[in-house]
Design a protein around this motif. Structure first.
Motif, PDB file in Angstrom:
ATOM      1  N   ASN A  30       0.849  -1.182   0.000  1.00  0.00           N
ATOM      2  CA  ASN A  30       0.000   0.000   0.000  1.00  0.00           C
ATOM      3  C   ASN A  30       0.889   1.237   0.000  1.00  0.00           C
ATOM      4  O   ASN A  30       1.433   1.624   1.036  1.00  0.00           O
ATOM      5  CB  ASN A  30      -0.912  -0.001   1.232  1.00  0.00           C
ATOM      6  N   LEU A  31       1.072   1.835  -1.175  1.00  0.00           N
ATOM      7  CA  LEU A  31       1.908   3.029  -1.286  1.00  0.00           C
ATOM      8  C   LEU A  31       1.137   4.229  -0.759  1.00  0.00           C
ATOM      9  O   LEU A  31       0.033   4.522  -1.225  1.00  0.00           O
ATOM     10  CB  LEU A  31       2.318   3.247  -2.745  1.00  0.00           C
ATOM     11  N   VAL A  32       1.729   4.937   0.221  1.00  0.00           N
ATOM     12  CA  VAL A  32       1.012   6.050   0.863  1.00  0.00           C
ATOM     13  C   VAL A  32       1.679   7.402   0.642  1.00  0.00           C
ATOM     14  O   VAL A  32       1.001   8.433   0.717  1.00  0.00           O
ATOM     15  CB  VAL A  32       0.837   5.796   2.377  1.00  0.00           C
ATOM     16  N   ALA A  33       2.992   7.434   0.376  1.00  0.00           N
ATOM     17  CA  ALA A  33       3.675   8.721   0.270  1.00  0.00           C
ATOM     18  C   ALA A  33       4.949   8.595  -0.550  1.00  0.00           C
ATOM     19  O   ALA A  33       5.557   7.515  -0.619  1.00  0.00           O
ATOM     20  CB  ALA A  33       4.004   9.267   1.660  1.00  0.00           C
ATOM     21  N   VAL A  34       5.361   9.712  -1.151  1.00  0.00           N
ATOM     22  CA  VAL A  34       6.614   9.780  -1.896  1.00  0.00           C
ATOM     23  C   VAL A  34       7.309  11.093  -1.558  1.00  0.00           C
ATOM     24  O   VAL A  34       6.657  12.078  -1.198  1.00  0.00           O
ATOM     25  CB  VAL A  34       6.392   9.682  -3.422  1.00  0.00           C
ATOM     26  N   ALA A  35       8.637  11.093  -1.704  1.00  0.00           N
ATOM     27  CA  ALA A  35       9.420  12.303  -1.439  1.00  0.00           C
ATOM     28  C   ALA A  35      10.628  12.327  -2.361  1.00  0.00           C
ATOM     29  O   ALA A  35      11.138  11.282  -2.774  1.00  0.00           O
ATOM     30  CB  ALA A  35       9.876  12.336   0.022  1.00  0.00           C
TER      31      ALA A  35
END
Length: 367
Positions: A30-35
């Motif tokens: 479950n991908l929730v965030a990227v930076a």
């Protein structure tokens, strides 16, 4: 097990596209965030993937809903980001190599042990049907006791196609450190850990010419050996010979070939997840292609994280930090041996990862 793993990605360069494509079809991720250091790149990824928010690096590390950080930064930053994630109480999965040096990689593993979190690392190509079908053939005794292996990677150089190939020819680059993680990880998965190495290395020229892109025709200085050979002595007694070159034009040799008392195996490219495994049995008249019998079907980058998410607490993942550390030490030691002319003993060891039973993990497609 049975619960999806919340993942945050740091580093939104070109390689992220392959991870995103596979995350969309893996229910366990479950991908929730990227930076990214470039906020626009992170925002572009978030805009393309439902339910994902773009954050700064510090915000992602502090996010309560991120359980594992996928570290897709440049190799020089792998250890720094991994240590920050571990300090924030998060597990880490990184692109290869685990760190720029074994000294940095050791810090990562020690910090993870102290924090009680898990470290995984690419390449997870070893979990696909290619390497795993070969592994099952060895475990099933189709070639008898393994005696030797050859691993061959030959190319005239990445500058022919890469628009910015400089880092391939600076310390930390070169054919072994660039492509060796795929080959060494596969050899350890197939034949077990390495106890000592002997290496030799050379280079053909002191500069390379960029062949494509806006810098086409520019010269790149060469500060590393561009051709590396080595012999790995496995704890089992098997001997593996490495041939890693940015100087060779082409080869007809298999990427990996394993020889045993009763037969020989041609193993597919360890940079890929699938491919045919061929067997030539003692007394046979020709090679035969083995049916796919082990590994994750239709796998791709990111399946190592799915495998990690299904690994019982306290067990080392198949594409784990200890395997990545061992492979890095083997490669560093081959280069050290090439400089000194002496055999180098490998200080680390690792359990031969368990075979992957034939399975499909791709179960759905998300927007």
């Amino acid at each position: 097990m049975g619960k999806s793993l919340n993942v945050g990605i740091i580093g939104c360069g070109a390689i992220i596209a392959q991870y995103l494509a596979n995350f969309r079809r893996l229910d366990s991720i479950n991908l929730v965030a990227v930076a990214d250091l470039d906020p626009a790149r992170a925002q572009a990824v978030a805009d393309s993937y439902d339910g994902v928010r773009a954050l700064s690096v510090d915000e992602l590390l502090e996010a309560d809903d991120v359980e594992l950080v996928l570290n897709l930064t440049i190799p020089a930053a792998h250890a720094e980001i991994a240590l920050k994630a571990i300090a924030a109480g998060k597990s880490v999965y990184g692109e290869k190599p685990l760190a720029a040096t074994t000294a940095e990689a050791r810090q990562v593993l020690e910090a993870a042990d102290a924090a009680g979190v898990t470290v995984g690392c690419a390449p997870d190509t070893v979990l696909g049907t290619g390497i795993q079908t070969a592994r099952k053939a060895i475990d099933d005794g189709l070639i008898g006791a393994p005696v030797s292996a050859t691993a061959t990677m030959a190319t005239p150089g990445h500058e022919r196609w890469h628009p910015n190939p400089d880092f391939y020819y600076q310390p930390g680059g070169g054919p072994l450190l660039d492509m060796g993680p795929y080959y060494v990880s596969a050899l350890v998965t197939l034949l077990g850990p390495v106890v000592s190495v002997v290496g030799a290395a050379s280079h053909t020229r002191n500069e390379r010419t960029i062949g494509s892109g806006p810098r086409q025709g520019q010269k790149v200085p060469v500060a590393i050996d561009s051709h590396v050979t080595g012999v790995l002595v496995h704890a089992s007694g098997a001997l593996s010979t490495l041939f890693m070159s940015f100087d060779a034009v082409q080869t007809k040799s298999p990427n990996i070939e394993i020889h045993g008392e009763k037969g020989s195996l041609v193993v597919p490219d360890p940079n890929h997840f699938d491919g045919d495994v061929q067997l030539f049995e003692l007394g046979a008249g020709d090679w035969k292609t083995l049916p796919v019998s082990a590994g994750y079907v239709d796998a791709g980058r990111g399946f190592g994280i799915a495998d990690l998410s299904a690994t019982p607490v306290g067990q080392e993942p198949r594409a784990g930090g200890k395997l990545a550390f061992h492979a890095l030490e083997v490669m560093e030691s081959v280069l050290e041996s090439a400089k000194t002319g002496q055999a180098v003993a490998i200080q680390s060891t690792v359990k031969r990862p368990d075979m992957v039973e034939l399975a499909e993990l791709s179960t759905s497609v998300r927007a």
